[in-house]
Scaffold this active site. Sequence first.
Site, PDB file in Angstrom:
ATOM      1  N   LYS A  57     -20.953 -22.665  26.310  1.00 36.89           N
ATOM      2  CA  LYS A  57     -20.136 -21.562  26.814  1.00 36.89           C
ATOM      3  C   LYS A  57     -20.588 -20.293  26.112  1.00 36.89           C
ATOM      4  CE  LYS A  57     -15.348 -20.155  27.711  1.00 36.89           C
ATOM      5  NZ  LYS A  57     -15.277 -18.840  27.073  1.00 36.89           N
ATOM      6  N   GLN A  83     -15.553 -29.038  21.559  1.00 31.68           N
ATOM      7  CA  GLN A  83     -16.407 -27.864  21.385  1.00 31.68           C
ATOM      8  C   GLN A  83     -16.654 -27.613  19.901  1.00 31.68           C
ATOM      9  OE1 GLN A  83     -15.417 -23.553  21.760  1.00 31.68           O
ATOM     10  NE2 GLN A  83     -16.651 -23.640  23.630  1.00 31.68           N
ATOM     11  N   CYS A 106     -17.751 -17.081  21.258  1.00 28.72           N
ATOM     12  CA  CYS A 106     -16.591 -16.532  20.551  1.00 28.72           C
ATOM     13  C   CYS A 106     -16.935 -15.168  19.949  1.00 28.72           C
ATOM     14  CB  CYS A 106     -16.123 -17.468  19.449  1.00 28.72           C
ATOM     15  SG  CYS A 106     -14.661 -16.820  18.579  1.00 28.72           S
ATOM     16  N   HIS A 143     -18.381 -16.401  30.321  1.00 29.09           N
ATOM     17  CA  HIS A 143     -17.271 -15.444  30.318  1.00 29.09           C
ATOM     18  C   HIS A 143     -17.853 -14.083  30.687  1.00 29.09           C
ATOM     19  CE1 HIS A 143     -13.323 -13.962  28.538  1.00 29.09           C
ATOM     20  NE2 HIS A 143     -13.975 -12.856  28.875  1.00 29.09           N
ATOM     21  N   ASP A 176     -10.676 -13.237  33.669  1.00 27.19           N
ATOM     22  CA  ASP A 176      -9.760 -12.532  34.576  1.00 27.19           C
ATOM     23  C   ASP A 176      -9.295 -13.365  35.763  1.00 27.19           C
ATOM     24  OD1 ASP A 176      -9.933 -10.362  32.940  1.00 27.19           O
ATOM     25  OD2 ASP A 176     -11.135  -9.120  34.285  1.00 27.19           O
TER      26      ASP A 176
END
Length: 333
Positions: A140, A71, A101, A170, A205
């Site tokens: 991502k 990544q 991020c 995410h 989660d």
Amino acid sequence: MKIGKLILEGTPLFLAPMEDVTYKSFRWMCKKYGADVMYTEFVSSEALVRDVKKSKQKMVLFDFDRPVAIQIYGHNIDSMVRAAQVAEELQPDFIDINFGCPMKKIIRHGAGAAMLRDLPKMQQMAAEIVKAVKVPVTAKTRLGWDKNDKPIVEAALRLQDAGIAALAIHGRTREQLYTGVADWTLIGEVKNHPQIQIPIIGNGDITGGEKAKNLLEQTGVDALMIGRPAIGRPWIFREVKHYLQTGETLPSPTVAEVVENVKEQMQLNLEWKDNERSAILMMRRHFAKYFPGLPNFRELKIKLLRAETNTEVTGILDEIVERYGSVRPVYEE
């Protein structure tokens, strides 16, 4: 699901890329317990272009890793293209772009989740990288910047148009960092959008088998990605797979079993790093997570986090076994 020519059966489990976490020894532990796809720590494109040794070391791949992705992150398109080409030389199964991020040191330069505020640039960067390398390119990202700015559906469509082979999402915004509850609803909207054809990987989660099953049923995603819940609990991949297959929850390992795993990870670090202190420092984040829920454990935990030699670490771990050996740590579910 498919990522380029890579075919992954069933519901594959991905280990999320995490800085100072997903290095060799931790990847080994997660693979041992059933993680299907590995990622390196994320690597700065600017550092790669400057040929920084430490960044290149993060990209070293091992036979056990595969399938594995490198990544990369950055804000400059030319540097990101060159970084992808450098990464490709190490023959990963695919290259992943970090558009998610949330940390200040990343976003202040316009990288990571900051790209969610400039979707045209995000799309252009992805397209240029796809054109520049022969291996598949994935990405991502997060739902968006904050509660009032969640452009994930548009971002997914743009990334698909750019040639991205799969997208991990995410279920939080940049503003949330890692707090609050992950919102799987928007992940489901992306997955079930009539124009989305690429695989969607759900992240956020997944702390046990039941939550993994709920995420799958709610969203229909093609794969699951587990990040922070795996720190100190690499066997979560085995637990999730068992639950998805049987509907049964595996018992947590005993402290004695946990200690054997900690010693294995520590030994891998000692073999990999060039000095004992570096190997111990890399373990401290994991030490802090390996023994949750033990009564009256604070003193031993502090000793473990302050240990300076492997002899000290081993002695403390043996003391932990003597005191708690048959107890089972309590993990978040």
